[in-house]
Write an enzyme that holds these catalytic residues in place. Structure first.
Site, PDB file in Angstrom:
ATOM      1  N   ALA A  64       0.829  -1.204   0.000  1.00  0.00           N
ATOM      2  CA  ALA A  64       0.000   0.000   0.000  1.00  0.00           C
ATOM      3  C   ALA A  64       0.866   1.258   0.000  1.00  0.00           C
ATOM      4  CB  ALA A  64      -0.929   0.001   1.212  1.00  0.00           C
ATOM      5  N   THR A  65       1.988   1.204   0.726  1.00  0.00           N
ATOM      6  CA  THR A  65       2.903   2.353   0.755  1.00  0.00           C
ATOM      7  C   THR A  65       3.546   2.551  -0.614  1.00  0.00           C
ATOM      8  OG1 THR A  65       3.368   1.972   3.096  1.00  0.00           O
ATOM      9  CG2 THR A  65       4.940   3.324   1.870  1.00  0.00           C
ATOM     10  N   LYS A 149      18.428 -24.364 -16.922  1.00  0.00           N
ATOM     11  CA  LYS A 149      18.030 -24.039 -18.295  1.00  0.00           C
ATOM     12  C   LYS A 149      16.559 -23.640 -18.241  1.00  0.00           C
ATOM     13  CE  LYS A 149      17.953 -25.740 -23.060  1.00  0.00           C
ATOM     14  NZ  LYS A 149      16.553 -25.335 -23.307  1.00  0.00           N
ATOM     15  N   ARG A 170      14.783 -13.321 -29.333  1.00  0.00           N
ATOM     16  CA  ARG A 170      15.912 -14.020 -29.961  1.00  0.00           C
ATOM     17  C   ARG A 170      15.747 -14.089 -31.468  1.00  0.00           C
ATOM     18  NH1 ARG A 170      17.149 -19.246 -31.658  1.00  0.00           N
ATOM     19  NH2 ARG A 170      19.382 -19.679 -31.631  1.00  0.00           N
ATOM     20  N   LYS A 353      19.728 -31.958 -20.324  1.00  0.00           N
ATOM     21  CA  LYS A 353      18.285 -31.783 -20.157  1.00  0.00           C
ATOM     22  C   LYS A 353      17.673 -32.905 -19.326  1.00  0.00           C
ATOM     23  CE  LYS A 353      15.961 -29.880 -23.475  1.00  0.00           C
ATOM     24  NZ  LYS A 353      15.276 -29.599 -24.758  1.00  0.00           N
TER      25      LYS A 353
END
Length: 717
Positions: A64-65, A149, A170, A353
């Site tokens: 809120a500030t 990755k 890209r 992977k």
């Protein structure tokens, strides 16, 4: 606590950092000088709060500030005309654009080689060590940096004199779409760097949508009756390509920065010099206020790198962002320079992977989609199931033959597999709960035309009279390897059809600016641009015209061969299959596809109507063949299958431009089959039967490199 020397705002000098006052004096009581001073302090404080919240995850003030400080800054800028290019208020989004422009990257954004097996990772380590020895460097000094990755959208972000200057996707690795205003709205992307950055800094980052935010956002879409995103990556990619930055600002995108693409210093300004290592680059990111992951380690050997990936995999489900493996990079920059890169990928980096994820669920229904060529693709509607943090509710069943082979039907319990962690499909039935196999429809679900079977596939016979085929035919016509008409993406084509403006392909050339300008999402400028694009496409080269028609099995390569053989359009429609088979790259199957397409009344009518509207293809020089004589690839014949980092048409055009032949089917005359992601089984089987070498994209790039041909192809190559 961060050192005050590298902060955006010093709390001892800026009252809006640690304990902001609860109220502000009325704006109309401020002098212009006081308002400008207060705005400057607020901008600095808000930058600091953004950094503490989005980068360090350690906010200084309540939400809120923060909102009160932000609203006050906007109020001051509006009342006193204090707009600033780098103001945090610019994050709410700028003016919409008609299209994304293309920009060249500071340095190539290459992909990296990858594998799912540890032996391949060790082979990478062996190549690195051998390469260092050849260059006179000691491999015992080798260290690797290991990072996640990320499964998002890669972007280049450029800072000049510490100020945010531009951002680009890209793209093809050399050029990308300009998304400067879109990326500006991401709060974890600083508008101004901290510390002592170089005069020009280009960094690579991954834009993503956090999983929790993705789920919340999808729920909001469903509540509004809109189509939810399939996964967080699609959500990030689709959002970043929005033409209206204010739309991007409303969506919960985030970013991790992970590499330096360019670091240019200015001696007169005393800019910092670049570190000697990648690890040093990442520490510099901390000084500059660039958000990076804390899941990064520097290790001494490849076994430690493999262990990093395995530990990362164990924590994968607990992360609030998608990853599909670990990236292992050589740390020392001098070693990287010595190892160099192929035209496609650096020799100093490798992605280890994760294996794909599977899950089981129930088939609740089967729907059939209609593609551009009329091909019917069955899709399993699933009881939603979580596969690697992504809720999967649909999966492809490929074709009628696949359904018959599986014996699948509504009600069966099946396994879901995400190929490449992206595309879900059904590899097997886990529990047969239905009777019989799904009966494939005999008529098109969109236009009710009869369905024809062609081996394992099924096709709607409605041609361009089928609304589904029409939309995709228009999109295909406008593609870069067709007539290259910018401004005709899927959403706009759908709008044109639903408005009744385009009910056939020739209707495009009846459109006027007045027709388009009042449509939702259009304006005078975008309407004029599209009409100008259409006018410019009225005299296309014959091969582009043929490719744009969307004849099954006729891509840009076959279209060039047809144009070179026949010379003009008038000679093609009545050519029989024997005459068509005299064309290079046209075998029995392709000749039959061409003849079937041209024998359909609606297709011949569409071609005639296009010519009546002034679309007159330019004749081609008749060569009787496509050989280019003595060239780097002269005498070689390539066949391509699967998805490459560029379109297959671009790959074919590249090898043909350097003297090779690119054909659509494997034979005893084929020298190489180039197999990308998800390659076709038939071509791989044919290659095995004919003893034809099969190259993945990396090996293909190396082969081209040996012949002095660069990969990937430059734009318009």
């Amino acid at each position: 606590m961060t050192s005050s020397s590298t902060r955006h705002a010093d709390p001892e000098e800026n009252p809006y950092v640690e304990e902001p006052p609860p109220e502000f004096e009325p704006v109309d009581e401020l002098s212009p000088e006081t308002a400008e001073r207060q705005a400057d302090l607020l901008r600095s404080a808000i930058r600091e709060h953004d950094h503490r919240y989005y980068v360090e995850a350690d906010p200084l003030v309540a939400d809120a500030t923060y909102d009160r400080l932000f609203d006050r800054l906007r109020e001051l800028e509006a009342a006193f005309d204090l707009d600033a290019e780098d103001s945090p208020t610019r994050r709410v989004g700028g003016e919409p654009v008609d299209e994304l422009e293309t920009v060249e990257h500071v340095a190539p954004m290459r992909s990296i080689d990858s594998a799912k097996e540890p032996d391949a990772v060790r082979e990478f380590d062996g190549r690195v060590r051998s390469g260092l020895r050849k260059e006179g460097l000691d491999p015992d000094d080798l260290r690797y940096v290991c990072e996640p990755k990320f499964d998002g959208l890669s972007v280049e972000v450029v800072y000049e004199e510490g100020e945010y200057a531009r951002a680009a996707t890209r793209g093809d690795g050399v050029e990308g779409d300009d998304v400067t205003e879109q990326v500006r709205t991401i709060r974890s992307v600083p508008g101004r760097l901290r510390g002592d950055p170089p005069a020009r800094l280009a960094v690579r980052g991954e834009v993503y949508m956090p999983r929790e935010a993705f789920e919340t956002y999808n729920e909001e879409l469903i509540d509004r009756g809109e189509e939810p995103f399939a996964n967080p990556r699609n959500a990030a990619a689709g959002t970043l390509r929005q033409l209206d930055p204010s739309v991007v600002a409303e969506r919960p995108l985030d970013v991790f920065f992970f590499d330096v693409l360019g670091w240019e210093t200015s001696e007169e300004d005393g800019d910092s010099t670049r570190p000697d290592t990648h690890w040093g680059d990442l520490l510099a990111f901390d000084d500059f206020g660039l958000r990076r992951t804390d899941r990064v380690e520097r290790v001494d050997g490849i076994d430690a790198a493999i262990d990093f990936r395995d530990r990362l995999g164990e924590d994968r489900d607990d992360l609030n962002y998608g990853i599909d493996g670990a990236v292992i990079t050589v740390d020392d920059h001098a070693a990287r320079d010595a190892l160099g890169s192929t035209s496609r990928a650096p020799r100093w980096a490798f992605a280890y992977k994760f294996p794909p994820r599977t899950a089981t669920t129930t088939v609740e229904g089967i729907t059939v989609q209609v593609g551009r060529t009329g091909r019917l693709t069955p899709v399993a509607e699933l009881d939603p199931v979580d596969v690697d943090g992504v809720t999967v509710s649909r999966a492809t069943l490929h074709n009628p033959a696949e359904i018959e082979a599986l014996g699948v039907n509504v009600g069966d319990r099946v396994r879901i597999y995400r190929a490449g962690d992206v595309i879900p499909y059904v590899p097997e039935i886990v529990e047969k709960r239905s009777e019989g196999t799904y009966a494939f429809p005999e008529t098109c679900p969109v236009c009710d035309a009869p369905v024809e079977r062609d081996g394992p596939l099924a096709f709607c016979t409605g041609g361009l009279g089928c609304p589904a085929q029409l939309e995709r035919a228009v999109e295909h016509w406008a593609r870069r390897d067709g007539l290259d008409v910018e401004g005709l993406g899927p959403e706009r084509v759908e709008t044109l059809r639903e408005a009744g403006l385009v009910e056939s392909l020739p209707d495009l050339y009846d459109l006027t600016v007045a027709d388009l300008a009042d449509l939702e999402g259009w304006g005078e400028t975008s309407a004029e641009n599209l009409i100008a694009e259409l006018e410019a496409s009225r005299e296309p080269p014959l091969d582009r015209f043929l490719a744009g028609l969307g004849i099954p099995d006729v891509g840009s390569t076959t279209a060039r061969a047809l144009a070179a053989h026949f010379g003009d359009l008038d000679s093609i429609p009545d050519a029989d299959e024997d005459e068509l088979r005299e064309v290079d790259d046209v075998g029995p199957t392709v000749a039959e596809s061409i003849r079937t397409f041209l024998d359909r009344e609606e297709n011949r009518a569409a071609i005639a109507a296009l010519r009546d509207r002034g679309v007159d293809p330019e004749p081609a020089e008749v060569t009787g063949g496509t050989a280019l004589g003595d060239a780097p690839l002269d005498g070689l014949t390539f066949v391509f299958t699967g998805s490459l980092s560029v379109t297959r048409g671009e790959a074919q055009a590249l090898v043909e431009a350097h003297g090779a032949n690119a054909t659509s089917s494997v034979s005893g005359n084929t020298d190489y089959l180039v197999a990308g992601e998800d390659p076709g089984r038939t071509k791989r089987d044919d290659a095995e039967a004919e003893d034809v070498p099969v190259l993945d994209e990396a090996a293909f790039a190396d082969l081209l490199d040996e012949h002095g041909v660069g990969w990937p192809p430059a734009p318009d190559a």
